[in-house]
Design a protein around this motif. Sequence first.
Motif, PDB file in Angstrom:
ATOM      1  N   PRO A  83     -13.004 -31.593  12.633  1.00  0.00           N
ATOM      2  CA  PRO A  83     -13.445 -31.919  14.104  1.00  0.00           C
ATOM      3  C   PRO A  83     -13.310 -30.818  14.996  1.00  0.00           C
ATOM      4  O   PRO A  83     -12.474 -29.616  14.512  1.00  0.00           O
ATOM      5  N   GLY A  84     -14.300 -30.852  16.044  1.00  0.00           N
ATOM      6  CA  GLY A  84     -14.243 -29.554  16.989  1.00  0.00           C
ATOM      7  C   GLY A  84     -14.637 -29.976  18.133  1.00  0.00           C
ATOM      8  O   GLY A  84     -15.081 -31.287  18.253  1.00  0.00           O
ATOM      9  N   GLU A  85     -14.678 -28.963  19.096  1.00  0.00           N
ATOM     10  CA  GLU A  85     -15.291 -29.128  20.531  1.00  0.00           C
ATOM     11  C   GLU A  85     -16.365 -28.003  20.649  1.00  0.00           C
ATOM     12  O   GLU A  85     -15.721 -27.185  20.392  1.00  0.00           O
ATOM     13  N   THR A  86     -16.952 -28.327  21.726  1.00  0.00           N
ATOM     14  CA  THR A  86     -18.259 -27.326  21.965  1.00  0.00           C
ATOM     15  C   THR A  86     -17.544 -26.492  22.972  1.00  0.00           C
ATOM     16  O   THR A  86     -16.507 -27.002  23.814  1.00  0.00           O
ATOM     17  N   ALA A  87     -17.983 -25.422  23.047  1.00  0.00           N
ATOM     18  CA  ALA A  87     -17.558 -24.398  24.153  1.00  0.00           C
ATOM     19  C   ALA A  87     -18.783 -23.900  24.936  1.00  0.00           C
ATOM     20  O   ALA A  87     -20.055 -24.261  24.609  1.00  0.00           O
ATOM     21  N   ALA A  88     -18.516 -23.263  26.280  1.00  0.00           N
ATOM     22  CA  ALA A  88     -19.651 -22.684  26.895  1.00  0.00           C
ATOM     23  C   ALA A  88     -20.390 -21.943  25.811  1.00  0.00           C
ATOM     24  O   ALA A  88     -19.801 -20.654  25.219  1.00  0.00           O
TER      25      ALA A  88
END
Length: 155
Positions: A83-88
């Motif tokens: 699992p991960g999250e997007t960054a700018a």
Amino acid sequence: MADAAESSAGETQGVSLKALSLEQLHQVKSSLDEELQGLQGALQQLKVSAEKLVISKLALDQVHKTPAGTRMLVPLTSSLYVPGETAALENVLVDVGTGYFIEKSLPEAQSFLDRKIALIKGQGATVQQTMAMKSENLQQTLSVMREKMFEAQKS
């Protein structure tokens, strides 16, 4: 008309097909068959490469449109995700071949992918032209072989 085609083919090959024996024509045919198979394989590889680049370009568009903080699964291998999250997203790493990566801005990366896709499609067109020429040579060779076999049966 057939003679004109055969004489032009003979000029490009250096020898008129009618001057060759049936055994030599079989060798020419085998050689042309092998060349066509190799070109078909090369064309298929170019198509796969172009498709991969198009997929990469679409993925880049999708990630660029995704807001920061969006949760997603990030592939570590073809069958393992975390699992991960997007960054700018301002810059990306672009694989330029042989294990080298270059950091580029999104517009630069899009432009790079566009150029690579155009290059591969151009190479594919060149391979297709070569295949058409080899296929025509093969048809001419088969025609002369049929003529020679017909003449041998008549004798």
